[in-house]
Design an enzyme around this catalytic site. Structure first.
Site, short mmCIF file in Angstrom:
data_model
loop_
_atom_site.label_atom_id
_atom_site.label_comp_id
_atom_site.label_asym_id
_atom_site.label_seq_id
_atom_site.Cartn_x
_atom_site.Cartn_y
_atom_site.Cartn_z
N SER A 141 41.97 -23.12 29.13
CA SER A 141 41.14 -22.02 28.65
C SER A 141 41.75 -20.71 29.11
O SER A 141 42.50 -20.67 30.10
CB SER A 141 39.71 -22.13 29.19
N TYR A 154 34.23 -23.33 36.26
CA TYR A 154 34.99 -23.55 35.04
C TYR A 154 36.37 -22.91 35.15
O TYR A 154 37.39 -23.54 34.83
CB TYR A 154 34.23 -22.97 33.85
#
Length: 250
Positions: A141, A154
């Site tokens: 990501s 995350y």
């Protein structure tokens, strides 16, 4: 252009929706057969119905390491070969770290880091033992390249995925096993529903993206299929950003 992945056996995790479903369909369009793994059995069944006989839905909880590792055997038994793995499954709980139970952080790392490591290890054991080439694509990501507030777990997990990719690429290169990462930016998936449903939030989000739009899920498919294909046989240890220029302006 023929990518040369006809009849490939590919494992895609988190395949029931969003980027995972888009990657699965892109692989199938190029002739591959896919083990589509996720927790949502209904969504997987709907996905498999789009390409009967080409997609094998497998219910799998990414927190169950043994089940994750067994996906390699499932692919081999179903398609008689295992050529590539796409580690796409992930979770992204949001919130201030000071308010977050560490169990949430542990679960995030289990799903986003341990599961990809376990599946990659299982596939690598198969490829090394059978002396066959293999390819792994890890979906990271933008948050793994530039940490984001309220997404500490995350961001940390996706940063770990990028470093894991580099480490394994070097470790397994001599076995003709390639490992690469894709780092997506803003895509129109369920994970972005809160932004997509709020005009003000959407406008603010688009201001950060030079091309002034969010990507469609299908736009990740061609990159993923290229990376698993023989055309990318000299590509390993790399991180490919697909974000409309967002990282470049940070």
């Amino acid at each position: 252009m023929d990518l040369g992945i006809d009849s490939f056996g590919v494992i895609v995790t988190g395949a029931s929706r969003g980027l995972g479903a888009a990657i699965t369909m892109a692989m199938v369009a190029e002739g591959a057969n896919v083990i589509a793994a996720a927790r949502s059995t209904e969504a997987l069944a709907a996905l498999a119905a789009r390409a009967p006989g080409r997609i094998e839905p497998v219910s799998c909880d990414m927190r169950d390491t043994e089940a994750v590792e067994a996906l390699v055997d499932v692919c081999r038994d179903r398609f008689d070969r295992v050529d590539a793995v796409v580690n796409n499954a992930g979770i992204a709980p949001a919130g201030r770290l000071v308010d977050t139970d560490l169990a949430v952080m542990e679960e995030t790392l289990a799903v986003n880091v341990i599961a990809p490591a376990a599946l990659s290890r299982s596939a690598a054991k198969y490829w090394i033992a059978s002396e066959t080439p293999g390819s792994i694509v890890n979906i990271a990501s933008l948050s793994g390249l530039k940490g984001k507030a309220l997404l500490s777990g995350y961001s940390a997990s996706k940063g770990a995925v990028v470093r894991l990719t580099e480490s394994l690429a070097v470790e397994w290169a001599r076995y003709n096993i390639r490992v690469n990462t894709i780092a997506p930016g803003a895509f129109q998936t369920d994970a972005q529903a809160a932004v997509l449903d709020d005009p003000a939030a959407l406008e603010a989000r688009l201001r950060k993206i030079p091309v002034r739009r969010m990507a469609e899920p299908y736009e990740i498919g061609p990159l993923a299929t290229y990376l698993v294909s023989p055309l990318a046989r000299f590509v390993t240890g790399s991180c490919f950003v697909i974000d409309g220029g967002e990282l470049a302006r940070l």
